[in-house]
Enzyme design. Structure first.
Site, PDB file in Angstrom:
ATOM      1  N   GLU A  51      25.526  74.114  33.982  1.00  0.00           N
ATOM      2  CA  GLU A  51      26.847  73.454  33.581  1.00  0.00           C
ATOM      3  C   GLU A  51      26.498  72.263  32.720  1.00  0.00           C
ATOM      4  O   GLU A  51      27.381  71.904  31.914  1.00  0.00           O
ATOM      5  CB  GLU A  51      27.483  72.757  34.775  1.00  0.00           C
ATOM      6  CG  GLU A  51      28.299  73.944  35.701  1.00  0.00           C
ATOM      7  CD  GLU A  51      29.590  74.102  34.912  1.00  0.00           C
ATOM      8  OE1 GLU A  51      30.203  73.123  34.474  1.00  0.00           O
ATOM      9  OE2 GLU A  51      30.042  75.313  34.961  1.00  0.00           O
ATOM     10  N   TYR A 110      31.862  67.388  37.208  1.00  0.00           N
ATOM     11  CA  TYR A 110      30.550  67.945  38.222  1.00  0.00           C
ATOM     12  C   TYR A 110      29.367  67.888  37.132  1.00  0.00           C
ATOM     13  O   TYR A 110      28.192  67.689  37.513  1.00  0.00           O
ATOM     14  CB  TYR A 110      30.945  69.177  38.433  1.00  0.00           C
ATOM     15  CG  TYR A 110      29.647  70.203  38.956  1.00  0.00           C
ATOM     16  CD1 TYR A 110      29.080  69.937  40.166  1.00  0.00           C
ATOM     17  CD2 TYR A 110      29.043  71.039  38.145  1.00  0.00           C
ATOM     18  CE1 TYR A 110      28.056  70.650  40.759  1.00  0.00           C
ATOM     19  CE2 TYR A 110      27.706  71.936  38.534  1.00  0.00           C
ATOM     20  CZ  TYR A 110      27.494  71.492  39.941  1.00  0.00           C
ATOM     21  OH  TYR A 110      26.312  72.245  40.358  1.00  0.00           O
TER      22      TYR A 110
HETATM   23  P1  NAP Z   1      26.911  74.663  48.530  1.00  0.00           P
HETATM   24  O1  NAP Z   1      26.884  76.248  49.100  1.00  0.00           O
HETATM   25  O2  NAP Z   1      28.359  74.149  48.113  1.00  0.00           O
HETATM   26  O3  NAP Z   1      26.225  73.985  49.403  1.00  0.00           O
HETATM   27  C1  NAP Z   1      26.340  72.376  49.125  1.00  0.00           C
HETATM   28  C2  NAP Z   1      25.646  71.694  50.324  1.00  0.00           C
HETATM   29  O4  NAP Z   1      25.802  70.397  50.008  1.00  0.00           O
HETATM   30  C3  NAP Z   1      26.310  71.929  51.683  1.00  0.00           C
HETATM   31  O5  NAP Z   1      25.318  72.145  52.721  1.00  0.00           O
HETATM   32  C4  NAP Z   1      27.298  70.677  51.828  1.00  0.00           C
HETATM   33  O6  NAP Z   1      27.605  70.504  53.163  1.00  0.00           O
HETATM   34  C5  NAP Z   1      26.251  69.573  51.353  1.00  0.00           C
HETATM   35  N1  NAP Z   1      27.023  68.483  51.123  1.00  0.00           N
HETATM   36  C6  NAP Z   1      28.048  68.163  50.326  1.00  0.00           C
HETATM   37  N2  NAP Z   1      28.344  66.903  50.210  1.00  0.00           N
HETATM   38  C7  NAP Z   1      27.387  66.197  50.913  1.00  0.00           C
HETATM   39  C8  NAP Z   1      27.177  64.997  51.036  1.00  0.00           C
HETATM   40  N3  NAP Z   1      27.971  64.018  50.684  1.00  0.00           N
HETATM   41  N4  NAP Z   1      26.173  64.328  51.783  1.00  0.00           N
HETATM   42  C9  NAP Z   1      25.298  65.345  52.223  1.00  0.00           C
HETATM   43  N5  NAP Z   1      25.421  66.752  51.987  1.00  0.00           N
HETATM   44  C10 NAP Z   1      26.571  67.249  51.370  1.00  0.00           C
HETATM   45  O7  NAP Z   1      25.951  74.798  47.034  1.00  0.00           O
HETATM   46  P2  NAP Z   1      24.874  75.862  46.750  1.00  0.00           P
HETATM   47  O8  NAP Z   1      25.797  76.853  45.890  1.00  0.00           O
HETATM   48  O9  NAP Z   1      23.940  76.214  47.872  1.00  0.00           O
HETATM   49  O10 NAP Z   1      24.204  75.153  45.616  1.00  0.00           O
HETATM   50  C11 NAP Z   1      23.048  74.191  45.937  1.00  0.00           C
HETATM   51  C12 NAP Z   1      22.863  73.167  44.926  1.00  0.00           C
HETATM   52  O11 NAP Z   1      22.437  73.799  43.548  1.00  0.00           O
HETATM   53  C13 NAP Z   1      24.036  72.230  44.725  1.00  0.00           C
HETATM   54  O12 NAP Z   1      23.259  70.836  44.497  1.00  0.00           O
HETATM   55  C14 NAP Z   1      24.535  72.936  43.405  1.00  0.00           C
HETATM   56  O13 NAP Z   1      25.324  71.983  42.593  1.00  0.00           O
HETATM   57  C15 NAP Z   1      23.388  73.224  42.684  1.00  0.00           C
HETATM   58  N6  NAP Z   1      23.581  74.409  41.982  1.00  0.00           N
HETATM   59  C16 NAP Z   1      24.237  75.682  42.331  1.00  0.00           C
HETATM   60  C17 NAP Z   1      24.066  76.897  41.587  1.00  0.00           C
HETATM   61  C18 NAP Z   1      24.743  78.085  42.057  1.00  0.00           C
HETATM   62  O14 NAP Z   1      25.211  78.864  41.185  1.00  0.00           O
HETATM   63  N7  NAP Z   1      25.082  78.264  43.520  1.00  0.00           N
HETATM   64  C19 NAP Z   1      23.650  76.766  40.529  1.00  0.00           C
HETATM   65  C20 NAP Z   1      23.342  75.730  39.817  1.00  0.00           C
HETATM   66  C21 NAP Z   1      23.045  74.375  40.742  1.00  0.00           C
HETATM   67  P3  NAP Z   1      28.736  71.168  54.079  1.00  0.00           P
HETATM   68  O15 NAP Z   1      28.196  72.565  54.473  1.00  0.00           O
HETATM   69  O16 NAP Z   1      29.010  70.191  55.294  1.00  0.00           O
HETATM   70  O17 NAP Z   1      29.733  71.271  52.941  1.00  0.00           O
HETATM   71  O1  G4F Z   2      32.248  80.792  40.420  1.00  0.00           O
HETATM   72  P1  G4F Z   2      32.796  79.565  39.870  1.00  0.00           P
HETATM   73  O2  G4F Z   2      33.518  78.560  40.501  1.00  0.00           O
HETATM   74  O3  G4F Z   2      31.482  78.923  39.314  1.00  0.00           O
HETATM   75  P2  G4F Z   2      31.155  78.012  38.162  1.00  0.00           P
HETATM   76  O4  G4F Z   2      32.087  77.035  37.769  1.00  0.00           O
HETATM   77  O5  G4F Z   2      30.267  78.645  37.069  1.00  0.00           O
HETATM   78  O6  G4F Z   2      30.128  76.990  38.912  1.00  0.00           O
HETATM   79  C1  G4F Z   2      28.881  77.464  39.674  1.00  0.00           C
HETATM   80  O7  G4F Z   2      27.902  77.594  39.064  1.00  0.00           O
HETATM   81  C2  G4F Z   2      27.270  76.414  38.451  1.00  0.00           C
HETATM   82  C3  G4F Z   2      26.098  76.856  37.585  1.00  0.00           C
HETATM   83  O8  G4F Z   2      26.597  77.096  36.198  1.00  0.00           O
HETATM   84  C4  G4F Z   2      26.980  75.479  39.498  1.00  0.00           C
HETATM   85  F1  G4F Z   2      26.273  74.532  38.994  1.00  0.00           F
HETATM   86  C5  G4F Z   2      28.041  75.011  40.183  1.00  0.00           C
HETATM   87  O9  G4F Z   2      27.659  74.375  41.501  1.00  0.00           O
HETATM   88  C6  G4F Z   2      28.780  76.398  40.921  1.00  0.00           C
HETATM   89  O10 G4F Z   2      27.815  77.049  41.796  1.00  0.00           O
HETATM   90  O11 G4F Z   2      33.348  80.124  38.473  1.00  0.00           O
HETATM   91  C7  G4F Z   2      32.893  81.005  37.502  1.00  0.00           C
HETATM   92  C8  G4F Z   2      33.872  81.155  36.449  1.00  0.00           C
HETATM   93  C9  G4F Z   2      34.376  80.139  35.901  1.00  0.00           C
HETATM   94  O12 G4F Z   2      34.586  80.391  34.284  1.00  0.00           O
HETATM   95  C10 G4F Z   2      35.885  80.025  36.505  1.00  0.00           C
HETATM   96  O13 G4F Z   2      37.102  79.727  35.565  1.00  0.00           O
HETATM   97  O14 G4F Z   2      35.025  81.966  36.946  1.00  0.00           O
HETATM   98  C11 G4F Z   2      36.163  81.739  36.581  1.00  0.00           C
HETATM   99  N1  G4F Z   2      37.055  81.926  37.464  1.00  0.00           N
HETATM  100  C12 G4F Z   2      38.092  82.696  37.281  1.00  0.00           C
HETATM  101  N2  G4F Z   2      38.905  82.735  38.381  1.00  0.00           N
HETATM  102  C13 G4F Z   2      37.064  81.436  38.897  1.00  0.00           C
HETATM  103  C14 G4F Z   2      38.501  82.145  39.312  1.00  0.00           C
HETATM  104  N3  G4F Z   2      36.523  80.575  39.434  1.00  0.00           N
HETATM  105  C15 G4F Z   2      36.840  80.425  40.805  1.00  0.00           C
HETATM  106  N4  G4F Z   2      36.215  79.525  41.356  1.00  0.00           N
HETATM  107  N5  G4F Z   2      38.247  80.949  41.335  1.00  0.00           N
HETATM  108  C16 G4F Z   2      38.931  81.841  40.530  1.00  0.00           C
HETATM  109  O15 G4F Z   2      39.831  82.179  41.040  1.00  0.00           O
END
Ligand code: NAP
Ligand code: G4F
Length: 349
Positions: free
Chosen positions: A136, A158
């Site tokens: 992002e 974000y």
């Molecule tokens: P996730 O499933 O949304 O997990 C987020 C975690 O953070 C959960 O354990 C949540 O707790 C905890 N949390 C939220 N607010 C908090 C707070 N105020 N204090 C302490 N804990 C808190 O995210 P993820 O997909 O595993 O991603 C892990 C990290 O990588 C995140 O920082 C995300 O932004 C980053 N990231 C993710 C992606 C991706 O595609 N998945 C890509 C790039 C970066 P609860 O379970 O209680 O809600």
């Molecule tokens: O699955 P998304 O919500 O993921 P997004 O916004 O790419 O963010 C995720 O990936 C990031 C890494 O690039 C992380 F940093 C972040 O924490 C998170 O894990 O949406 C993906 C795409 C977007 O373009 C959105 O507009 O899917 C499109 N979309 C279309 N329909 C939707 C929907 N997204 C969501 N969540 N829900 C829909 O119904």
């Protein structure tokens, strides 16, 4: 040999759950920070949970919150970890437009609180720090694929909160000599993905439609493109980043991108369905032809469009492949197969 101690913030999230399993397998003592919640938020780590009084315990959970320095500092000062993985975040981009202040407090200042705790406890030479940075950061880049050299241009609260964390991680590395590294991870998914992210929404929604538990899946921008990997591959990269001799900021991605529409079509193919599209923009819908009948299963809804969208992301992780000697085990179809089979079996959810 003394065991390594790791602290995972966000252990109850998708990545936290996979990383905890990986570290336990590698014989670490794992500590995780969990939030107090009125309902269970530990579902993803139920299978590795250890009762409080068992002998040779290797997983410890602590209540805490990234909005509170005191709660973070009390854990870090007590356990003095060798490695901290900062995975906790308000991680939903759309939600960050609705809750920008809270998102910034957790995602930006939360990171600073951890780094300050490492510094104030004089752990600069002991504790390695991993920051969960994100694709992002790139916004809508001019270049076809994004690497460590691509300029940042965030487009959501974000993204901007994560930009602060990216830089504060580098600042603490350069100012205090902390081994602090950013993993700039592109989207990664799995059966454990949160249900409001698009891939899980699709795999679960289509599975429910197949099982006749739901009629229509409402969706947003079908033409948005993402580089989707598997969380299991990506948490391994997170661990590798902290095992290097020097802290490096590295892009982790598959190097392939697909649209939301492609993702839906591939999930339908898994179910033996062919989907047809009709209409444009918010009037577009997807339908099946079953027994000569047209059955609408997808409807685009304006509700899921964002105030500012990233249209297309594709990573170039050549540097990580070289430095980490890192290979992905999953491609998009293996990922979909795993998500769909999980959602079809989990009939109750
Ligand atoms: P996730 O499933 O949304 O997990 C987020 C975690 O953070 C959960 O354990 C949540 O707790 C905890 N949390 C939220 N607010 C908090 C707070 N105020 N204090 C302490 N804990 C808190 O995210 P993820 O997909 O595993 O991603 C892990 C990290 O990588 C995140 O920082 C995300 O932004 C980053 N990231 C993710 C992606 C991706 O595609 N998945 C890509 C790039 C970066 P609860 O379970 O209680 O809600
Ligand atoms: O699955 P998304 O919500 O993921 P997004 O916004 O790419 O963010 C995720 O990936 C990031 C890494 O690039 C992380 F940093 C972040 O924490 C998170 O894990 O949406 C993906 C795409 C977007 O373009 C959105 O507009 O899917 C499109 N979309 C279309 N329909 C939707 C929907 N997204 C969501 N969540 N829900 C829909 O119904």
């Amino acid at each position: 040999m003394t065991k390594k101690i790791a602290l995972i913030t966000g252990i109850t999230g998708q990545d936290g759950a996979y990383l905890a399993r990986l570290l336990l397998k590698k014989n670490y003592i794992v500590h995780g920070i969990i939030r107090k919640s009125s309902s269970f938020n530990t579902g993803r780590i139920n299978d590795i949970y250890q009762e409080p009084f068992i002998k040779k315990k290797s997983l410890f959970l602590h209540y805490g919150d990234l909005t509170s320095f005191a709660s973070i500092n009390s854990v870090i000062s007590e356990i003095k970890p060798h490695e901290v993985y900062n995975l906790a975040a308000q991680s939903h981009v759309m939600v960050s437009f609705k809750n920008p202040e809270y998102t910034s407090d957790v995602n930006a200042l939360g990171t600073l609180r951890i780094l300050e705790s490492i510094r104030q406890n004089k752990l600069e030479k002991k504790t390695k720090f991993y920051q969960a940075s994100t694709s992002e950061l790139f916004g809508n880049p001019k270049f076809k694929s994004q690497s460590e050299k691509t300029p940042f241009y965030t487009r959501s609260p974000y993204g901007t909160s994560k930009l602060f964390s990216y830089w504060i991680t580098k600042n603490y590395r350069e100012s205090y000599g902390i081994f602090a590294a950013n993993g700039i991870l592109f989207n990664h998914e799995s059966p454990l993905r949160g249900e409001t992210f698009v891939t899980k929404k699709i795999s679960k929604g289509l599975s429910n439609i197949y099982l006749k538990k739901q009629k229509i899946l409402y969706i947003g921008n079908l033409d948005s493109m993402r580089d989707w990997g598997h969380a299991k591959d990506y948490v391994y990269a997170q661990w590798l980043i902290l095992q290097q001799k020097k802290p490096l900021d590295l892009v982790i991605s598959t190097g392939r991108k697909y649209s939301v529409r492609d993702f839906i079509e591939r999930c339908c193919k898994y179910l033996g369905w062919r989907i047809f599209w009709n209409g444009k923009g918010v009037n577009e819908y997807g339908y099946l032809i079953l027994k000569n009948k047209k059955i609408k299963i997808i409807q685009v809804s304006a509700k899921y469009f964002r105030p500012n969208e990233l249209n297309s992301l594709k990573g170039d992780s050549s540097l990580a492949k070289r430095k980490l000697k890192f290979k992905l085990k999953y491609n998009i179809d293996k990922l979909i197969e795993e998500m769909m089979s999980y959602d079809l079996k989990n009939k109750k959810s």
